[in-house]
Design a protein around this motif. Structure first.
Motif, short mmCIF file in Angstrom:
data_model
loop_
_atom_site.label_atom_id
_atom_site.label_comp_id
_atom_site.label_asym_id
_atom_site.label_seq_id
_atom_site.Cartn_x
_atom_site.Cartn_y
_atom_site.Cartn_z
N THR A 100 0.85 -1.20 -0.15
CA THR A 100 -0.03 0.05 0.04
C THR A 100 0.90 1.22 -0.08
O THR A 100 2.08 1.20 0.58
N PRO A 101 0.53 2.46 -0.43
CA PRO A 101 1.22 3.57 -0.50
C PRO A 101 2.01 3.89 0.78
O PRO A 101 1.48 4.01 1.72
N ASN A 102 3.29 3.92 0.74
CA ASN A 102 4.06 4.46 1.83
C ASN A 102 4.14 3.49 2.83
O ASN A 102 4.91 3.56 3.89
N PHE A 103 3.62 2.05 2.73
CA PHE A 103 3.59 1.05 3.46
C PHE A 103 3.08 1.37 4.97
O PHE A 103 2.08 2.08 4.90
N ILE A 104 3.79 1.09 5.99
CA ILE A 104 3.25 1.25 7.23
C ILE A 104 3.81 2.44 8.01
O ILE A 104 2.99 3.47 8.27
N ALA A 105 5.10 2.50 8.29
CA ALA A 105 5.70 3.43 9.00
C ALA A 105 5.64 4.84 8.46
O ALA A 105 5.12 5.88 9.14
N ARG B 79 3.09 5.71 6.22
CA ARG B 79 1.93 6.14 6.17
C ARG B 79 1.38 6.70 7.61
O ARG B 79 0.69 7.95 7.67
N ILE B 80 1.94 6.04 8.74
CA ILE B 80 1.33 6.63 9.71
C ILE B 80 2.25 7.86 10.28
O ILE B 80 1.56 8.60 10.95
N GLY B 81 3.61 7.43 10.16
CA GLY B 81 4.18 8.79 10.75
C GLY B 81 4.08 10.02 10.18
O GLY B 81 4.15 11.25 10.73
N VAL B 82 4.03 9.96 8.51
CA VAL B 82 3.74 11.05 7.87
C VAL B 82 2.36 11.83 8.01
O VAL B 82 2.25 13.03 8.35
N PHE B 83 1.12 10.88 8.35
CA PHE B 83 0.11 11.51 8.84
C PHE B 83 0.20 12.23 10.08
O PHE B 83 -0.17 13.15 10.45
N SER B 84 0.63 11.48 11.12
CA SER B 84 1.26 12.21 12.37
C SER B 84 1.72 13.54 12.40
O SER B 84 1.42 14.38 12.67
N LEU B 85 2.58 13.47 11.39
CA LEU B 85 3.39 14.97 11.14
C LEU B 85 2.50 15.79 10.54
O LEU B 85 2.24 17.06 10.96
N ARG C 166 -5.61 12.30 19.50
CA ARG C 166 -6.94 11.71 18.93
C ARG C 166 -6.79 11.33 17.42
O ARG C 166 -7.33 10.31 17.03
N ASP C 167 -6.36 12.30 16.83
CA ASP C 167 -6.60 11.97 15.33
C ASP C 167 -5.57 11.05 14.77
O ASP C 167 -5.86 10.27 13.59
N LEU C 168 -4.50 10.94 15.53
CA LEU C 168 -3.55 9.94 15.24
C LEU C 168 -4.12 8.21 15.54
O LEU C 168 -4.13 7.51 14.62
N PHE C 169 -4.71 8.33 16.62
CA PHE C 169 -5.37 6.94 17.12
C PHE C 169 -6.63 6.67 16.12
O PHE C 169 -6.72 5.57 15.68
#
Length: 840
Positions: free
Chosen positions: A193-198, A200-206, A354-357
């Motif tokens: 999937t695009p950007n895989f796991i780390a 995907r989550i890390g950049v969303f958090s940023l 909240r938004d990360l969870f």
């Protein structure tokens, strides 16, 4: 694939950019001959591009190479002349720019030259592995996969392993085994999937952090103050991390999410901010261009101020009320306080959590196999102490879920997408946990999924644990307030320190001596291993006066000393020797000891320390030091006295006492004098001794276990391993091998030739020149002279024979003499008060 064990004799990396060159560096760190390919240069030397990249590796910080000599194992190559060399490579890693068309074109070019068993992998950070596989002939696709290293590859634990539809399962298992043991990585199997796991989550958090930071009107440095070590994330926090990664790389990953995830409910936030694109357009890409969100001006850090579009001194801080709130030890109370507070900084922190969870819960099934893989990917790839689901679980699954649902209903969250049903089901269950002793929740099966059963993980006796997983460190043999001696069901005893940062005080010394005696009676060997790094920050003299425990060693390394004459290294003494220990005296509160003149207690502890070091050397069973992280001062002296050391590559070992006006007195000076005599054989020990003197007088800290061998802290026979979670397994194996060989301790050295007065005079003559030239102070001269006096064996005739007790007595006497000087006391007190070295 063959049924034979997968051995990588030679590897190749395609692409000599920042990531490609550093991946090649880490391969040679693991003693793998590596070809580094790049486009041919339009010059006489077609390999000029690669040669330049390898030269740059030697200058980078943090260092991609464990020692500079490893660079010679990187063989420059180009696509015009050297494709035939790929046939001999067991592993080929592509690491060129993130362009699907460029990668596909390269794959078509190199495919005919791959060996029959060669594994080919792409280091793409987010492009589709299945689309990339289409560039290969169908008969080769079973040997293709994604292998995503994180930057910098030497230091970041995570590697995401991404199969394409045709990837052979056995090939993936063999590659994972290789990555874990031989490159020291934590491998997570990711979906395509695009950007895989780390990422995907890390950049969303940023992105979420950027969004909320802007909403609250916070500056970049204020956001970083709130999102770094305060909440158990790296000090680089948000925007400093962006600078380290590269602002152009960050923008690329954001754009990849924008272009490939049109149906993501958070899609509207996948936009690089105008300020980010502006910096990129101006060529300010972060750390690699020395300017981005931050830049260094002289010795000060400046930050971009969006209001003025100019840089200003970075002063971001956190309100004291928020600091106190975050200190709540009980996570449910801490999150309740964040949720209920009206303070803008508290509301900001609750919003980013909240938004990360919310995002992790919604996307979990699409991007990861289970909650464990997502949490470990974020921890290992971004350096967080806990992953999102761990934090959620610790804070109270049901309560956090209720609050998220309330915010969604109120329109306060970034997306109105409801939480998945499995989240509510966990909240209503009896355990309310996604991580348990049996495994971690997998939404596809709606069950817990256990850890991998690949044989390589049997080497990890105590793997990285998640919230909810209970760890039990074997069966206790004996335990005190200072140490615990235990075993795992065999005849190898283990001793672990219980002190803060595993510092060494009188109680620890007594515990180690008791462990040696117990091991000699009932066990085949003794291993010193800590349940978490560091190995030891060294001696803690406070126990002599029953004061709070501190350490006299630093947390950070100095730059390595280049090969030079004595005069050259001493010129650097003024700048670097004391900077090695900026935190030393701050953590070693000797004020009461010094003011009360309770030197007898201190000297007693020094003598006890020396006896313990000698006991490790001459125990009747093998002693093995299992080192990970810092082993400083007294910790280093323990290492030097064990029969064998097994150290992770990322072990930082050194004798650093000189920086606060002291010298090593736990056997370190004695040991270097002894080693120089043995290495010289029948020759003059002084040339060898001079090198060791430089190491001690410069308080030089090895920046890798390999460099520790170069500096003499470790022996050539000591073992360097790559994966810290295999450390205890390897140390026990070494201990058992020594025991099985019919171990006997070495004979005590009773005739050690010393450099004597001649050696002392030779060193002092150069020190005098530096003193008169103003390069060192009178006290620098005194401290370095004391080191020379001890290591040269005192005021004896050159070649005189002494025993170890003589050298140990010199150590202890010189240490106490320095400790009683006003200027050493002033250095300690000043550094305690200011955190800065004192030039006196």
């Amino acid at each position: 694939m063959s049924d034979n064990h997968f051995i990588v004799r030679k590897a190749a990396v395609l692409g000599a950019g920042v990531m490609g060159a550093q991946i090649a560096a880490h391969l040679v760190n693991a003693n793998i001959e590596t070809l580094l390919f790049e486009l041919p240069a339009g010059q006489d030397d077609l390999n000029a591009n690669v040669i330049k990249a390898v030269a740059q590796l030697k200058k980078q910080e943090p260092a991609p190479l464990s020692i500079l000599a490893k660079a010679a194992a990187i063989q420059p190559a180009n696509y015009d002349q050297h494709l035939e060399l790929l046939r001999d490579c067991d592993l080929v890693i592509e690491a060129i720019a993130e362009r699907m068309d460029w990668k596909s074109e390269l794959y078509a070019k190199i495919a005919p030259y791959l060996g029959q068993q060669t594994i080919f992998a792409s280091n793409t950070s987010g492009l589709s592995i299945n689309r990339l596989a289409q560039a290969f002939p169908p008969e080769l696709q079973h040997r293709f996969c994604g292998i995503h290293f994180f930057n910098p590859p030497r230091y970041m634990h995570l590697v995401e392993l991404i199969p394409c539809a045709a990837s052979e399962p056995e090939m993936l298992d063999k590659l994972e085994t290789f990555l874990v043991t031989y490159l020291g990585k934590g491998v997570i199997r990711a979906k395509d999937t695009p950007n895989f796991i780390a990422n995907r989550i890390g950049v969303f958090s940023l992105l979420a952090t950027m969004h909320h930071g802007e909403s609250f009107g916070f500056s970049f440095d204020r956001v970083d103050a709130l999102t770094g070590s305060l909440i158990d994330r790296p000090k680089s926090a948000t925007f400093r991390t962006a600078d380290v990664v590269g602002l152009d790389i960050l923008a690329h990953v954001i754009n990849t999410m924008r272009d490939t995830l049109p149906d993501d409910p958070w899609h509207s936030y996948f936009v690089a901010p105008d300020w980010l694109q502006g910096l990129i357009d101006d060529g300010f890409l972060g750390q690699k261009t020395k300017q981005g969100v931050y830049k260094k001006v002289n010795q000060e850090i400046h930050v971009l101020d969006l209001a003025t579009q100019a840089y200003r001194l970075s002063t971001g801080d956190v309100d004291e009320d928020i600091k106190q709130l975050i200190k709540y030890n009980n996570p449910p109370e801490r999150f309740a306080a964040l949720r209920n507070s009206q303070h803008p900084q508290a509301k900001f922190l609750w919003s980013i959590y909240r938004d990360l969870f919310h995002y992790c819960a919604v996307q979990l099934e699409a991007i990861a196999n289970n909650t464990r893989d997502l949490d470990l990917a974020v921890r290992w790839g971004f350096g967080w102490n806990q992953g999102p689901f761990e934090i959620w679980q610790a804070a109270g699954w049901k309560q956090i879920t209720t609050w998220i649902n309330e915010d969604i209903a109120a329109g306060e969250s970034m997306s109105q997408t409801p939480l998945p049903e499995w989240v509510m089901a966990i909240g209503e269950s009896t355990i309310q946990q996604v991580h348990t002793e049996q495994g971690s929740y997998a939404p596809a099966s709606k069950m817990t999924q256990a850890r991998s059963i690949l044989p390589v993980y049997q080497r990890q006796l105590f793997p990285d644990r998640l919230k909810g997983e209970v760890v039990s460190y074997g069966e206790t043999i004996f335990e005190t307030d200072a140490v615990r001696m235990w075993h795992t069901g065999d005849k190898i005893a283990i001793v672990s320190f219980k002190s803060k940062k595993h510092t060494i005080d009188a109680d620890v010394l007594g515990g180690v001596q008791q462990a040696i005696q117990e091991a000699e009676k009932n066990w085949r060997a003794l291993v010193i291993w800590q349940t978490e790094p560091p190995f030891s920050l060294g001696a803690n003299l406070q126990k002599a006066t029953e004061r709070p425990k501190h350490t006299m060693q630093p947390e950070h390394a100095t730059p390595p000393l280049p090969p030079s004459a004595l005069s050259q290294f001493m010129k650097k003494f003024k700048r670097t020797a004391q900077s090695t220990v900026l935190k030393a005296a701050r953590e070693l509160d000797l004020a009461d000891v010094l003011m009360a003149k309770k030197m007898a207690e201190v000297e007693g502890m020094v003598a006890q320390f020396q006896r313990t070091s000698q006991a490790l050397r001459y125990a009747m069973v093998p002693t093995v030091a299992a080192v990970d992280g810092l082993a400083l001062g007294g910790g280093c002296e323990f290492v030097m006295h064990c029969d064998r050391t097994v150290a992770t590559l990322e072990s930082y070992i050194g004798l650093v006492e000189v920086g606060v006006g002291l010298l090593p007195a736990g056997g370190g000076c004695k040991e270097f004098a002894l080693r120089s005599a043995r290495e010289a054989g029948d020759g003059d020990p002084f040339p060898k001794l001079k090198r060791y003197f430089q190491t001690v007088a410069m308080a030089q800290l090895a920046k890798s276990a390999e460099q520790a061998k170069e500096l003499g802290y470790l022996h050539a026979a000591d073992v360097v391993i790559m994966n810290r979670f295999e450390l205890l397994y390897a140390a026990k194996a070494q201990a058992l091998a020594l025991a099985e060989a019919g171990y006997r301790p070495p004979l005590k050295a009773r005739a050690i030739p010393v450099a004597g007065a001649t050696g002392i005079a030779t060193i002092q003559s150069q020190l005098i020149n530096l003193l008169e030239g103003g390069f060192i102070s009178e006290h620098d001269y005194l401290v370095a002279g004391k080191v020379a006096y001890v290591m040269c064996g005192g005021d004896l005739t050159r070649g005189s024979l002494v025993d170890e007790d003589w050298l140990i007595e010199l150590e202890r006497t010189a240490f106490m003499e320095l400790l009683m000087t006003e200027k050493t006391q002033a250095r300690i007190a000043h550094t305690l008060k200011t955190g800065k070295p004192l030039r006196n």
